[in-house]
Design a protein around this motif. Structure first.
Motif, PDB file in Angstrom:
ATOM      1  N   ASN A  75       1.127  -1.176  -0.355  1.00 17.10           N
ATOM      2  CA  ASN A  75      -0.014   0.119  -0.079  1.00 17.10           C
ATOM      3  C   ASN A  75       1.287   1.241  -0.027  1.00 17.10           C
ATOM      4  N   THR A  76       0.443   2.399  -0.038  1.00 12.89           N
ATOM      5  CA  THR A  76       0.965   3.916  -0.351  1.00 12.89           C
ATOM      6  C   THR A  76       1.185   4.285   0.953  1.00 12.89           C
ATOM      7  N   THR A  77       0.830   3.358   2.109  1.00 15.84           N
ATOM      8  CA  THR A  77       1.441   3.320   3.900  1.00 15.84           C
ATOM      9  C   THR A  77       1.214   5.028   4.121  1.00 15.84           C
ATOM     10  N   ILE A  78      -0.122   5.640   4.557  1.00 14.20           N
ATOM     11  CA  ILE A  78      -0.948   6.600   4.382  1.00 14.20           C
ATOM     12  C   ILE A  78      -1.692   6.634   5.325  1.00 14.20           C
ATOM     13  N   ILE A  79      -1.686   7.961   6.561  1.00 10.89           N
ATOM     14  CA  ILE A  79      -2.669   7.277   7.581  1.00 10.89           C
ATOM     15  C   ILE A  79      -3.325   8.908   7.544  1.00 10.89           C
ATOM     16  N   ARG A  80      -4.067   8.867   8.167  1.00 12.78           N
ATOM     17  CA  ARG A  80      -5.014  10.290   8.309  1.00 12.78           C
ATOM     18  C   ARG A  80      -6.556   9.799   8.841  1.00 12.78           C
ATOM     19  N   SER A  81      -6.937  10.784   9.558  1.00 11.73           N
ATOM     20  CA  SER A  81      -8.235  10.594   9.666  1.00 11.73           C
ATOM     21  C   SER A  81      -9.274  11.753   9.498  1.00 11.73           C
ATOM     22  N   ASN A  82      -8.825  12.588   7.652  1.00  9.22           N
ATOM     23  CA  ASN A  82      -9.363  13.160   7.231  1.00  9.22           C
ATOM     24  C   ASN A  82     -11.390  12.774   6.921  1.00  9.22           C
ATOM     25  N   TYR A  83     -12.042  12.335   7.439  1.00  7.02           N
ATOM     26  CA  TYR A  83     -12.922  12.032   6.758  1.00  7.02           C
ATOM     27  C   TYR A  83     -14.092  12.744   7.412  1.00  7.02           C
ATOM     28  N   LEU A  84     -15.685  12.542   6.061  1.00  5.02           N
ATOM     29  CA  LEU A  84     -16.149  13.748   6.502  1.00  5.02           C
ATOM     30  C   LEU A  84     -17.030  13.302   7.622  1.00  5.02           C
ATOM     31  N   LEU A  85     -18.230  11.586   7.112  1.00  7.90           N
ATOM     32  CA  LEU A  85     -19.652  11.406   7.381  1.00  7.90           C
ATOM     33  C   LEU A  85     -19.413  11.068   9.059  1.00  7.90           C
ATOM     34  N   PRO A  86     -20.475  10.922   9.876  1.00  7.06           N
ATOM     35  CA  PRO A  86     -20.370  10.818  11.485  1.00  7.06           C
ATOM     36  C   PRO A  86     -20.611   9.393  11.212  1.00  7.06           C
ATOM     37  N   GLY A  87     -20.789   8.165  10.672  1.00  2.00           N
ATOM     38  CA  GLY A  87     -20.449   7.597  10.305  1.00  2.00           C
ATOM     39  C   GLY A  87     -19.142   6.889  10.275  1.00  2.00           C
ATOM     40  N   ASN A  88     -18.145   7.707   9.904  1.00  2.00           N
ATOM     41  CA  ASN A  88     -16.601   6.941   9.415  1.00  2.00           C
ATOM     42  C   ASN A  88     -15.759   8.686  10.313  1.00  2.00           C
ATOM     43  N   GLU A  89     -15.757   9.611  10.974  1.00  2.00           N
ATOM     44  CA  GLU A  89     -14.738  10.391  10.546  1.00  2.00           C
ATOM     45  C   GLU A  89     -14.366   9.941  12.840  1.00  2.00           C
ATOM     46  N   PRO A  90     -15.127   9.468  14.004  1.00  6.58           N
ATOM     47  CA  PRO A  90     -14.928   8.987  14.722  1.00  6.58           C
ATOM     48  C   PRO A  90     -13.945   7.892  14.844  1.00  6.58           C
ATOM     49  N   PHE A  91     -14.603   6.439  13.496  1.00  5.76           N
ATOM     50  CA  PHE A  91     -13.667   5.696  13.984  1.00  5.76           C
ATOM     51  C   PHE A  91     -12.220   5.694  13.807  1.00  5.76           C
ATOM     52  N   TYR A  92     -12.371   6.743  11.898  1.00  7.06           N
ATOM     53  CA  TYR A  92     -10.715   6.785  11.958  1.00  7.06           C
ATOM     54  C   TYR A  92      -9.816   7.989  12.608  1.00  7.06           C
ATOM     55  N   GLU A  93     -10.489   8.732  13.397  1.00  7.03           N
ATOM     56  CA  GLU A  93      -9.735   9.491  14.682  1.00  7.03           C
ATOM     57  C   GLU A  93      -9.277   8.642  15.660  1.00  7.03           C
ATOM     58  N   LEU A  94      -9.733   7.528  16.032  1.00  6.04           N
ATOM     59  CA  LEU A  94      -9.648   6.214  16.901  1.00  6.04           C
ATOM     60  C   LEU A  94      -8.001   5.826  16.666  1.00  6.04           C
ATOM     61  N   SER A  95      -8.618   5.441  15.104  1.00  2.00           N
ATOM     62  CA  SER A  95      -7.416   5.327  14.924  1.00  2.00           C
ATOM     63  C   SER A  95      -5.699   5.698  14.560  1.00  2.00           C
ATOM     64  N   MET A  96      -6.158   7.017  14.754  1.00  2.00           N
ATOM     65  CA  MET A  96      -5.332   8.096  14.002  1.00  2.00           C
ATOM     66  C   MET A  96      -4.575   8.251  15.595  1.00  2.00           C
ATOM     67  N   LYS A  97      -5.448   8.378  16.940  1.00  2.00           N
ATOM     68  CA  LYS A  97      -4.514   8.408  18.272  1.00  2.00           C
ATOM     69  C   LYS A  97      -3.853   6.477  18.477  1.00  2.00           C
ATOM     70  N   LEU A  98      -4.598   6.370  17.915  1.00  2.00           N
ATOM     71  CA  LEU A  98      -3.985   4.439  18.220  1.00  2.00           C
ATOM     72  C   LEU A  98      -2.506   4.725  17.402  1.00  2.00           C
ATOM     73  N   TRP A  99      -2.635   5.220  16.262  1.00  2.00           N
ATOM     74  CA  TRP A  99      -1.572   5.387  15.775  1.00  2.00           C
ATOM     75  C   TRP A  99      -0.318   6.126  16.578  1.00  2.00           C
ATOM     76  N   GLU A 100      -0.460   6.690  16.979  1.00  2.00           N
ATOM     77  CA  GLU A 100      -0.507   7.912  17.715  1.00  2.00           C
ATOM     78  C   GLU A 100       0.701   7.378  19.415  1.00  2.00           C
ATOM     79  N   ASN A 101       0.436   6.168  19.542  1.00  2.00           N
ATOM     80  CA  ASN A 101       1.478   5.659  20.781  1.00  2.00           C
ATOM     81  C   ASN A 101       0.879   4.217  20.183  1.00  2.00           C
ATOM     82  N   ARG A 132     -16.153  22.354   4.777  1.00  2.00           N
ATOM     83  CA  ARG A 132     -17.209  20.917   5.832  1.00  2.00           C
ATOM     84  C   ARG A 132     -16.885  19.549   6.219  1.00  2.00           C
ATOM     85  N   ARG A 133     -16.154  19.115   5.403  1.00  2.00           N
ATOM     86  CA  ARG A 133     -15.069  18.121   5.637  1.00  2.00           C
ATOM     87  C   ARG A 133     -14.039  18.454   6.753  1.00  2.00           C
ATOM     88  N   GLY A 134     -13.556  19.841   6.590  1.00  2.00           N
ATOM     89  CA  GLY A 134     -13.152  19.983   8.028  1.00  2.00           C
ATOM     90  C   GLY A 134     -13.520  20.221   8.951  1.00  2.00           C
TER      91      GLY A 134
END
Lengths: 416, 189, 95, 982
Positions: A75-101, A132-134
């Motif tokens: 894969n292209t190894t990218i990590i980010r949590s820049n999603y729009l919808l409420p069904g996604n964004e909190p999930f990806y932000e949790l992922s980002m926090k897990l990445w950070e530790n 809107r996404r930001g």
């Protein structure tokens, strides 16, 4: 064995002869509490968190090939949590926090590097959509900065600002985004799971499910049947063919995504940059290769290879965006099979067969989701209820009309 | 409103350029009318065409010439062809409808396309740089027509002979298309 | 890839736009009692086979035909190409 | 200047002296040299530094497999990093510099890494650099990044141009060595259309590097003669300097032709051409690549592949050393000793790993059978080698041969695996190959010349026959089968010093063993853990050796351990070549409206709308801010009349007996009963019930409609309707054709629009409100007989029309309208004013039709007819799409009217935190309404329709703003629609 700079030093002085295997090579036991089907990043993370967070260690991960041989290794190894919808964004932000530790958590340097991810916009409607996404990102506790053209000039001075067909007008920047060393992520999880007692069994393809009275009680494998109280499928691109063995049809198609890497070059691209007027995203690895990709090929396939039109399309976009890369040479191109879902969003859910769980539909965004996917799947398996940030990632959402369609592309997987 | 007259302007301002013996020229004043075959009406249309033009509806990929040579029919779809002829007056649809009556559905396409003729010794090698179709005489003989894409643009290509091709592309992007063809010729000359 | 168009011969797949499984031809009856379920399955669930599959491609940069292409998703081998219109008519679709 | 290592013979043009610079120093070579050959002729041994340890490196090979001799070619914006000197054709004025060192090439400060190598073992970085956490991005990673990488990009735009092309052939022959030439000859003589491509500038492959004979002439002579015959065949296309880099589905091959890389300047022509070759059959004749043997310090400059040493001597008349030793595991290595010796070069020793009698005697050379080289002395160039039995032999070049690996790369590009052949100790093409591809010659494991000629001829013959051609003669040219006995010998166990496998990425035998001990035993794990084979040469000389070491470490055979496969491209290809001409302004085509030229004359500001370029506003003298122009355009339109080119809207001609019923199915609202001469707004849904597009459709006759779509969705809507027509309702008589390009369409809006149009439309047409009311349409003539169409539709909310003429009259129509409108102070308006007026009127557009919203969300739920079958109606009934607290499109005004609004702001109730849980919707479109004197907005908010009058917060944290807004009707102007019916 705990890794540290001290350990590296000591081993070096001892001729590097005392390193131990990162994981055991166990034979499958006749039965487990939980079998995770699929030894990719998500499956390994699931096993790791089952062991670490829930103390569930009578667990096996069955991998048909070598660990992380699928998209975790391609894969292209990218990590980010820049999603729009409420069904996604909190999930990806949790992922980002897990990445950070992550690295301190599993004691392995996965080179999580938060050098930033910027999505460029080229028109007012695109800017509005990014605003809107930001805002949605901020509301979920993530970071996002809306930059204008000047801001992008400062961040990425190497873009074509003056002769572009679609001039860059600005971008949505997530400073906490970045990249991670993909193989190392899988290895770190594997090592952590193995150390806690999980059996990682390679070259053990699952060939069928044992279902009795509507309940899944184990799997058939290339190395014989193995019983389990719960079977957790986590096979990304192979979702369709694996779940077909349980008689399930999925809202998923398999597609190929190609990715590309250039020859090694001295550092020139700081973070991740994505083009808004074509299909192109790029970063530069620590070894110096430009790692880039674009759109999926667009047709259903299980072959891990793509074709030329997309290669050319991606490079055209790359040259349109940053014509300084023209003389860099493309070194390798490869393809991975993506489990493209009908709305571009994933599933972490029970299935209609008791004891059979499903994690998939990651489209081409599975890598960044690895920690949260494992975390939430482990939660589901351990507690039999969805994790709070994964409540929308259900298989029945299309029936209910509750799509999580970030792009608004509709029920056509190759458009997501 | 005597002082308000509408003057037609061609998509490429009557472009012409020589590259040695190879010429690239805008073809102007052509009428192009699409003829669609009503469902179940193929025979009726064929017989109307035979009566009026002495030829039948062309299969996709081929062209047919009226017996007096004034109208060329380009087979583009299973149930649709284009009639190409000299533009006279402002209603090309009428020119066809008057002859074929209600055996077909007609739509004016005269202004939809910019037309270029690329002819001369460099024509084939220039097209090699943009046209995905094989133009060897065995594969694309004189009178062949095809719709394809060149440099991200939809293009109809018609073979007049081994050294001469008519290229049609959308009017709005005609300058981009012209640039693509020009660049091809320059790159091989 | 190359798609051997039944009317035009071999063409680069880049001229085509892909839609998906040929089952999208089989649009359910809107008046059926089970229409809600039927449309859900029609629109969202896929066999997604690893092997031979039939799928819809549109010849956008060509003759505007929708085609049903029989192709192997493991090897990409194409064994059959039909006009989707003919397939639809053969399946009893009309108006 | 004197080329001290140049010897007699070879195929270089001695009459053409070429001068060049390496690291600033001036050298000379000959036409026909590669940069590497010329450097060798000049005695330049040190040419680069390795990736990780910054070890001194010299030229290792004579071909595209080169791992060491990477240079930066040219300078300034033409700088070309990581260029293999071994395949760079020498030209006058060539400038090359070495790369990956800090300080000079001779004294690289980063060479300290070599001393630290024990700490930099395989995967060391995964085990450390984790503490403290923040140090990774700040300290560790920057240091790693700076020392890694190889060459440098200039950072400037690539000044050269590139092109692409398409070729079609019966038989593509890849490689022009003996097998390739024989194959091309057999197929070409049979009349097949043949393309013969070779990466080299000189056809002949190894024939040019050997002293072997074909028939009764030299191999090189036969190659030249054959190339000449092929060039004379009209059905054969010769493509030297062309690398076939990838095998794709259905006989498509990618090839890169280097057109001007051998010249000092590209002179404005494309530097490279990327060809897509469509072949019916392809024959891979890519030859074989020699592999090294791993032993202590085998990376020293002067340690080279034996066949390459021979190539420099035979083809280029340049010797890599004056006292050359040979270390071989096979017969072929002896040819190097013999060829060099015959040219008078001293052979100090021939060391053969095999315990067997010497193959030949070499004058003056020590012959050591069963010998091993265990170490090499000479940091910046070999000075001596040390053998296992203790001898030290002074020598300045060590030619090494560990056998030859067939170049199976292209056979693997569709992910088929090669298979092992014990007798040559190498992988050969596997059983599953890309369809239509066959392999001949050394690439197929036929390593001798005679066999290659036979296989090539046969393959060419079969390919010609398969593609319908009849061969005349199929007698292969005759050549001797030279001895090729090979023993599998991978590394010298007695070596104590580090022994390199992957020279470029600095992977040693020890690294591979350590990876094995740590459990990275799968070949793929090994590669990923050690970076073996990941360098620019893709491990062409390294992979098989490493596999052998791993096999040995795990006690398995090589085929049991795994195989290595290769991915495209065969050799790296410039990204610029893949892009071709599609860059800069030519990245994508530009579509221009019929009034573009006129708008340019008015100094309009343009905006991209998809591929279209549209006038955004028309500034006038004295206007310093875009808002002044836009406000004026809006106010003047609403006060009198404005015109706007709306040609970009998609237009589809729909004809047929069933056209009305067809539209009734593709639109959510009813169309079956639309009268002739009328226009109706239509909302199109996707099958999933989401709004897909909207527009107006006019009925011109019983069987003839013309539909408009949004600019953005024109292509997608057409495709969708063709799907409906061909796949869903094939029994309907309905026909579609795009007329977007055919008609120039101009909106004429404002209270004086009728009066203006009456000056343009011929008098015979009655435009009165009675004769031509709101939503009327008809065919008209204009300005004395020009045919046109008139639609009384309004996007602005004013009395308005859209008038269409054949596109060739579009420019003239715009000018005529502006001229005729002078009496009414007519104003031209751009997309910005268009947008303001549609927000004022409350029409949904692009920012609302985003594929995530339903008809109900848009306030058009009742339009979706439940009495008919239409696309999307069933699935739009799903529960979650019909929730009581669902979104609805409403209007917003700032409570403090002086405040501005932002699109993309999210709504939360007053007093609530700005969080995902409290998110109630978002602002889709905003405008400053010059008509109302304050900002207005449209947006989706939960239960919107029932909340008119309520105040909420428009939160915009990404711009650090919060605005109190009142929910209002989305129809800010003329809510009753009196103006447009006037």
């Amino acid at each position: 064995m705990k890794y540290s700079g001290w350990k590296v030093l000591r081993q070096a002085l001892g001729g590097n002869k005392g390193w131990e295997p990162v994981w055991r090579d166990p034979a499958p036991k006749p039965a487990y509490d939980i079998i995770v089907v699929g030894g990719g990043g998500h499956g390994l993370a699931t096993a790791y968190y089952l062991a670490k967070e829930y103390g569930l260690t009578n667990v096996a991960v069955l991998e048909k090939s070598w660990l992380a041989s699928g998209n975790a290794g391609r894969n292209t190894t990218i990590i980010r949590s820049n999603y729009l919808l409420p069904g996604n964004e909190p999930f990806y932000e949790l992922s980002m926090k897990l990445w950070e530790n992550l690295e301190q958590d599993f004691n392995y340097n996965a080179m999580v590097s938060q050098r930033g991810v910027v999505n460029l916009y080229h028109s007012d409607p695109q800017r509005d959509a990014f605003a809107r996404r930001g805002n949605a990102m901020h509301m979920a506790g993530a970071d996002a900065v809306l930059l204008d053209e000047q801001g992008i000039r400062e961040l990425c001075p190497f873009l074509d600002f003056d002769n572009a067909r679609f001039p860059v007008k600005g971008g949505l920047w997530q400073p906490r985004g970045g990249t991670a060393r993909h193989d190392a992520v899988a290895w770190g999880y594997a090592r952590g799971a193995d150390q806690r007692g999980v059996d990682l069994i390679q070259n053990c393809e699952v060939t069928g499910f044992q279902v009795k009275n509507g309940r899944c009680i184990g799997v058939e494998t290339a190395r014989g049947p193995i019983a389990a109280k719960k079977v957790a499928v986590c096979v990304a691109g192979s979702s369709g063919r694996v779940m077909a063995q349980a008689g399930l049809r999925l809202p998923i198609e398999s597609h190929v995504l190609q990715a590309f890497v250039s020859e090694g070059l001295k550092p020139i691209i700081p973070g991740v940059v994505t083009f808004g007027a074509g299909h192109f995203y790029i970063s530069q690895s620590d070894k110096g290769g430009l790692v880039f990709g674009g759109d999926i090929d667009g047709y259903n396939t299980y072959a891990q290879r793509g074709n030329l039109p997309v290669v050319e399309d991606v490079c055209e976009s790359g040259m349109a965006l940053m014509p300084m890369i023209g003389r860099a040479r493309l070194l390798r191109m490869w393809g991975g099979v993506m489990d493209m879902s009908m709305d571009g969003s994933p599933f972490i859910d029970k299935t209609s067969v008791d004891g059979l769980y499903f994690n998939g539909g990651w489209c081409y965004g599975g890598f960044k989701a690895t920690p949260a996917s494992g975390w939430c799947y482990a939660h589901l398996l351990a507690k039999d209820e969805p994790h709070p940030v994964a409540t929308e990632l259900r298989l029945d959402r299309f029936k209910r009309g509750h799509m999580i369609d970030e792009k608004g592309a509709g029920a056509q997987p190759n458009l997501h | 409103m005597p002082d308000l007259t509408l003057t037609a302007s061609p998509p490429l301002d009557g472009y012409h350029k020589q590259f040695g013996d190879t010429a690239l020229t805008e073809i102007g004043d052509q009428a192009l009318v699409s003829i669609a075959v009503p469902l179940g009406g193929a025979d009726a249309l064929d017989s109307a065409m035979t009566g009026a033009y002495g030829t039948t509806f062309p299969a996709p990929g081929s062209t047919a010439l009226s017996k007096d040579g004034s109208v060329r029919f380009l087979g583009l779809q299973p149930d649709q062809c284009f009639a190409l002829f000299e533009l006279a007056g402002n209603d090309p649809v009428e020119a066809i409808a008057n002859v074929l009556g209600d055996t077909g559905y007609y739509t004016d396409q005269s202004d939809s396309w910019a037309m270029l003729r690329l002819s001369g010794p460099l024509a084939v090698s220039a097209l090699e740089r943009i046209c995905p179709l094989g133009l060897a005489p065995a594969a694309f003989p004189q009178g062949s027509v095809a719709r394809t894409a060149m440099e991200h643009l939809g293009v109809i290509i018609l073979c007049e002979n081994e050294d001469s091709y008519v290229l049609m592309s959308a009017r709005s992007s005609a300058p981009s298309f012209l640039h693509a063809v020009e660049t091809s010729v320059e790159n091989v000359s | 890839m190359i798609i051997n168009h039944p009317l035009l011969g071999p063409r680069d797949a880049a001229e085509f736009v892909y839609l998906g499984d040929a089952s999208l031809i089989d649009r359910p009856d809107w008046q059926s009692d089970t229409a809600a379920d039927d449309f859900y399955e029609y629109q969202y669930l896929r066999d997604n086979p690893a092997g031979e599959t039939r799928e819809l491609w549109f010849h956008e940069q060509g003759d505007r035909s929708w085609l049903v292409v029989t192709r192997n998703t493991l090897t990409h081998e194409i064994t059959k190409v039909e006009l989707a219109r003919d397939v639809a008519l053969a399946a009893g679709r009309d108006r | 200047m004197s080329q001290p290592y140049r010897i007699v013979g070879g195929l270089v043009g001695r009459e053409n002296l070429v001068s060049f610079r390496f690291n600033g120093k001036r050298f000379q070579g000959y036409r026909g040299d590669t940069l590497a050959a010329a450097l060798i002729a000049n005695g330049q041994r040190l040419v680069g530094r390795s990736f990780k340890y910054h070890r001194p490196r010299g030229i290792f090979s004579a071909g595209s497999e080169e791992p060491n001799a990477m240079v930066q070619l040219r300078h300034g914006a033409h700088l070309e990093p990581n260029t293999r000197a071994t395949v760079t054709e020498l030209y006058n004025g060539l400038e090359a510099t070495s790369q990956n060192h800090r300080g000079s090439l001779e004294f690289d400060l980063m060479a300290v890494n070599d001393l630290l190598s024990p700490f930099l073992s395989a995967g060391f970085y995964y085990k450390t650099f984790m503490w403290p956490k923040s140090f990774w991005e700040k300290v560790y990673e920057p240091a790693i990044r700076a020392s890694a990488g190889l060459g440098r990009l200039s950072g400037e735009e690539d000044p050269d141009s590139y092109d692409k092309g398409f070729l079609h052939c019966d038989v593509l022959v890849i490689g022009s060595g003996p097998a390739g030439l024989a194959a091309a000859l057999a197929a070409g003589r049979a009349g097949a259309r043949v393309i013969l491509a070779d990466e080299d500038f000189l056809l002949g492959g190894r024939l040019n590097a050997e002293t072997l004979a074909v028939e009764d002439m030299s191999g090189a002579g036969w190659a030249a003669q054959t190339a000449q015959e092929l060039a004379g065949l009209p059905n054969v296309r010769m493509m030297p300097r062309t690398t076939v880099y990838g095998a794709y589905d259905h006989g498509i091959y990618g090839a890169l032709e280097r057109r001007t890389d051998h010249l000092a300047t590209s002179a404005g022509k494309p530097r490279q051409v990327l060809w897509r070759i469509y072949s019916k059959r392809a024959i891979l004749c890519a030859g074989a690549t020699e592999r090294p043997i791993a032993f202590g310090n085998n990376d020293r400059p002067g340690v080279m592949l034996a066949g390459s040493v021979r190539a420099y001597v035979n083809r280029w008349g340049a010797t890599p050393g004056r006292r050359v030793a040979v270390f071989t595991s096979n017969d072929d290595g002896w040819r190097t000793a013999q060829d060099l010796s015959a040219k008078g070069i001293e052979i100090t020793a021939v060391i053969d790993s095999r315990d067997k009698p010497a193959l030949a005697s070499v004058p003056g050379a020590a012959i050591v059978m069963g010998g091993r080289v265990i170490d090499v002395a000479g940091r910046k160039g070999v000075t001596a080698i040390k053998l296992a039995k203790g001898q030290t032999i002074e020598t300045d070049c060590l030619a090494v041969s560990g056998g030859w690996n067939p170049n199976v790369h292209l056979t693997c590009h569709q992910r088929s695996f090669p298979k092992w052949r014990d007798d040559i100790a190498a992988f050969i093409p596997g059983d599953e190959m890309p369809v239509g591809l066959t392999v001949a010659g050394a690439a197929n494991g036929a390593l001798s010349l005679g066999a290659a000629l036979i296989q090539g001829t046969e393959a060419g013959h079969i390919a010609a026959t398969d593609t319908g051609h009849t061969a005349t003669s199929i007698t292969p040219p005759w050549a001797e089968d030279e001895p090729r006995d090979t023993a599998a010998f991978w590394h010298v166990g007695e070596s104590k010093a580090r022994a390199w496998l992957d020279l470029q990425n600095d992977v040693t035998v020890k690294d591979v063993r350590q990876a094995g001990e740590e459990g990275f035993r799968s070949v793929e794990h090994l590669k990923r853990y050690t970076t073996l084979g990941m360098a620019t040469d893709q491990g062409k000389t390294a992979n098989v050796g490493a596999l052998a070491i791993m096999a040995e470490a795990t006690g398995k055979s090589i085929p049991e351990t795994g195989t290595t496969i290769f991915r495209p491209p065969y050799t790296p290809v410039a990204i610029g070549a893949f892009a071709g001409r599609s860059r800069g302004k030519a990245f994508r085509p530009t579509r221009l409206t019929p009034s573009h030229k006129w708008a340019e004359e008015q100094k309009a500001v343009f905006v991209d709308a998809g591929m279209w370029l549209r006038a955004q506003w028309f500034p006038r003298a004295g206007e310093t801010h875009w808002r002044q122009s836009v406000d004026r355009e809006v106010l003047q339109t609403r006060a009198s009349v404005g015109v706007c080119d709306v040609t970009t809207l998609g237009k589809i001609d729909v004809q047929g007996r069933d056209a009305a019923e067809f539209l009734n199915r593709v639109y959510a609202n009813g169309f079956a009963k639309l009268p002739v001469g009328k226009v109706r707004y239509g909302l199109m849904l996707r099958e999933d019930g989401m709004a897909m597009d909207d527009g107006t459709t006019a009925r011109l006759s019983e069987t003839h409609f013309v539909m408009t779509t949004t600019t953005a969705n024109a292509v997608g809507v057409f495709r969708h309707m063709e799907f409906c027509r061909q796949c869903l309702w094939p029994g309907m008589d309905v026909h579609l054709i795009s007329v977007t390009e055919q008609w120039a369409q101009i909106a004429v809006a404002g209270p004086n629009s009728r009066a203006l149009l009456q000056k343009i439309v011929d008098d015979s047409h009655d435009l009165s409100n009675e004769a031509f009311p709101f939503m009327a349409c008809g065919e008209v003539t204009l300005c004395g007989g020009v045919p046109g169409r008139l639609f009384r539709i309004s996007f602005s909310g004013e009395l308005a029309y859209e008038v269409a003429v054949p596109a060739r009259y579009g420019d003239a129509l715009m000018r005529a309208l502006m001229k005729a409108g002078e009496a009414y102070d007519v104003v031209a308006y751009g997309t910005e004013a268009l947008g303001v007026m549609r927000v004022e009127k409350g029409h949904a557009a692009g920012n609302e039709l985003i594929g995530q919203t339903t008809a109900r969300d848009l306030g058009m739920g009742r339009m979706v007819s439940k009495k008919k079958d239409s696309i999307g109606s069933i699935l739009s009934e799903r529960d979650a799409l019909n929730r009581e607290d669902g979104l609805a499109l409403v209007g917003f005004v700032p409570v403090d009217r002086s405040e501005g609004l932002n699109s993309g702001a999210h709504f939360v109730s007053p007093g609530k935190e700005v969080t995902t849980e409290n998110d109630e919707g978002w602002m889709t479109s905003v405008a400053f309404s010059p008509s109302l004197g304050h900002s207005i907005g449209l947006g989706f908010i939960k239960r919107g329709a029932s909340r008119i009058g309520e105040t909420v917060i428009a939160a915009d944290p990404v711009r650090d703003r919060k605005v109190e807004v009142e929910i209002v009707s989305p129809h800010f102007i003329d809510p009753e629609g009196e103006r447009l019916r006037a």
